[in-house]
Scaffold this active site. Structure first.
Site, PDB file in Angstrom:
ATOM      1  N   LYS A 287      55.531 -17.970   4.260  1.00  0.00           N
ATOM      2  CA  LYS A 287      54.182 -18.010   3.675  1.00  0.00           C
ATOM      3  C   LYS A 287      53.176 -18.665   4.638  1.00  0.00           C
ATOM      4  O   LYS A 287      53.567 -19.420   5.544  1.00  0.00           O
ATOM      5  CB  LYS A 287      54.244 -18.719   2.321  1.00  0.00           C
TER       6      LYS A 287
ATOM      7  N   TYR B 161      52.214  -8.459  -5.235  1.00  0.00           N
ATOM      8  CA  TYR B 161      52.607  -9.319  -6.364  1.00  0.00           C
ATOM      9  C   TYR B 161      52.174  -8.746  -7.714  1.00  0.00           C
ATOM     10  O   TYR B 161      52.057  -9.495  -8.685  1.00  0.00           O
ATOM     11  CB  TYR B 161      52.035 -10.727  -6.169  1.00  0.00           C
TER      12      TYR B 161
ATOM     13  N   ASN C  92      55.237 -22.721  -1.424  1.00  0.00           N
ATOM     14  CA  ASN C  92      56.670 -23.041  -1.365  1.00  0.00           C
ATOM     15  C   ASN C  92      57.381 -22.367  -0.192  1.00  0.00           C
ATOM     16  O   ASN C  92      58.558 -22.038  -0.266  1.00  0.00           O
ATOM     17  CB  ASN C  92      57.337 -22.754  -2.712  1.00  0.00           C
TER      18      ASN C  92
ATOM     19  N   HIS D 157      59.274 -16.550   0.562  1.00  0.00           N
ATOM     20  CA  HIS D 157      59.564 -15.627  -0.547  1.00  0.00           C
ATOM     21  C   HIS D 157      60.972 -15.083  -0.377  1.00  0.00           C
ATOM     22  O   HIS D 157      61.435 -14.884   0.737  1.00  0.00           O
ATOM     23  CB  HIS D 157      58.556 -14.466  -0.490  1.00  0.00           C
TER      24      HIS D 157
ATOM     25  N   GLU E  34      60.053  -4.002  -1.444  1.00  0.00           N
ATOM     26  CA  GLU E  34      59.279  -4.970  -0.661  1.00  0.00           C
ATOM     27  C   GLU E  34      59.443  -4.727   0.846  1.00  0.00           C
ATOM     28  O   GLU E  34      58.476  -4.870   1.607  1.00  0.00           O
ATOM     29  CB  GLU E  34      59.696  -6.382  -1.051  1.00  0.00           C
TER      30      GLU E  34
HETATM   31  P1  GTP Z   1      59.148 -15.711  -4.651  1.00  0.00           P
HETATM   32  O1  GTP Z   1      60.423 -15.700  -3.875  1.00  0.00           O
HETATM   33  O2  GTP Z   1      57.949 -16.040  -3.781  1.00  0.00           O
HETATM   34  O3  GTP Z   1      58.982 -14.476  -5.501  1.00  0.00           O
HETATM   35  O4  GTP Z   1      59.263 -16.972  -5.621  1.00  0.00           O
HETATM   36  P2  GTP Z   1      60.172 -17.151  -6.908  1.00  0.00           P
HETATM   37  O5  GTP Z   1      60.911 -15.891  -7.217  1.00  0.00           O
HETATM   38  O6  GTP Z   1      60.942 -18.398  -6.735  1.00  0.00           O
HETATM   39  O7  GTP Z   1      59.060 -17.399  -8.017  1.00  0.00           O
HETATM   40  P3  GTP Z   1      58.237 -16.333  -8.883  1.00  0.00           P
HETATM   41  O8  GTP Z   1      58.602 -14.939  -8.513  1.00  0.00           O
HETATM   42  O9  GTP Z   1      58.348 -16.746 -10.303  1.00  0.00           O
HETATM   43  O10 GTP Z   1      56.744 -16.636  -8.402  1.00  0.00           O
HETATM   44  C1  GTP Z   1      56.203 -16.004  -7.254  1.00  0.00           C
HETATM   45  C2  GTP Z   1      55.400 -17.032  -6.478  1.00  0.00           C
HETATM   46  O11 GTP Z   1      54.285 -17.414  -7.281  1.00  0.00           O
HETATM   47  C3  GTP Z   1      56.089 -18.361  -6.179  1.00  0.00           C
HETATM   48  O12 GTP Z   1      56.887 -18.325  -5.022  1.00  0.00           O
HETATM   49  C4  GTP Z   1      54.915 -19.290  -5.984  1.00  0.00           C
HETATM   50  O13 GTP Z   1      54.316 -19.141  -4.697  1.00  0.00           O
HETATM   51  C5  GTP Z   1      53.948 -18.780  -7.040  1.00  0.00           C
HETATM   52  N1  GTP Z   1      54.103 -19.528  -8.304  1.00  0.00           N
HETATM   53  C6  GTP Z   1      55.150 -19.512  -9.169  1.00  0.00           C
HETATM   54  N2  GTP Z   1      54.937 -20.323 -10.215  1.00  0.00           N
HETATM   55  C7  GTP Z   1      53.723 -20.875 -10.009  1.00  0.00           C
HETATM   56  C8  GTP Z   1      52.920 -21.784 -10.760  1.00  0.00           C
HETATM   57  O14 GTP Z   1      53.301 -22.259 -11.835  1.00  0.00           O
HETATM   58  N3  GTP Z   1      51.706 -22.114 -10.224  1.00  0.00           N
HETATM   59  C9  GTP Z   1      51.263 -21.590  -9.045  1.00  0.00           C
HETATM   60  N4  GTP Z   1      50.065 -21.967  -8.585  1.00  0.00           N
HETATM   61  N5  GTP Z   1      51.980 -20.726  -8.323  1.00  0.00           N
HETATM   62  C10 GTP Z   1      53.196 -20.359  -8.790  1.00  0.00           C
HETATM   63 MG    MG Z   2      59.979 -13.974  -7.285  1.00  0.00          MG
END
Ligand code: GTP
Ligand code: MG
Length: 139
Positions: A11, A51, A114, A117, A128
């Protein structure tokens, strides 16, 4: 049987912090082969498309803004049981809950920023990967 490829992106905040080398080192040390990799930047609308599955979630706008805020490093990775093993290597979405030794524990700043991805299924890994790479780009 689960597939042997997954998709990842480093990221923007981690790219801008010069952490590409440290993160790819953890990926290779974790037994993954980098099949395709490049440096690129998403527009806000491209991030929105990538996304799209999250478009109803309250953080969608913030997520698209964060992901288009600077360069990213998309990669296709290869290993047995790639999707599940890579999710284990990156750790929990929220770095406060990420286990020691995971990429997010080491490099994530917040639940939003974080570091990396990881695809959540073989089907999404293929979708993807195709977003960034032609099949012929993969070695
Ligand atoms: P990815 O591998 O990036 O898809 O992450 P993930 O699978 O662990 O999480 P998810 O798919 O639920 O969310 C996608 C991305 O959205 C996350 O990696 C974060 O960057 C962002 N995200 C998730 N939850 C939150 C939240 O509560 N607040 C904010 N600001 N961003 C979030
Ligand atoms: Mg995810």
């Amino acid at each position: 049987m689960s597939g042997n490829r997954t998709f990842t992106m480093i990221k923007p905040h981690a790219v801008l912090a010069n952490q590409i080398g440290a993160i790819t080192q953890m990926i290779e040390a974790g037994g993954f082969r980098i099949v395709a990799m490049k440096k690129t930047k998403l527009s806000a609308s491209q991030a929105g498309k990538f996304y799209e599955v999250h478009k109803e979630r309250p953080f969608y706008g913030e997520l698209c803004e964060m992901m288009s805020d600077g360069p990213i490093i998309p990669m296709v990775l290869e290993k047995d049981n790639a999707v599940e093993d890579f999710r284990a290597l990156i750790g929990s979405t929220d770095p406060a809950q990420a286990a020691d030794g995971t990429i997010r524990k080491a490099f994530a700043l917040s639940k939003s920023e974080n570091a990396i991805h990881g695809s959540d299924s073989d089907e999404n890994a293929a979708i993807e990967s195709a977003f960034f790479f032609a099949v012929t780009d993969q070695y």
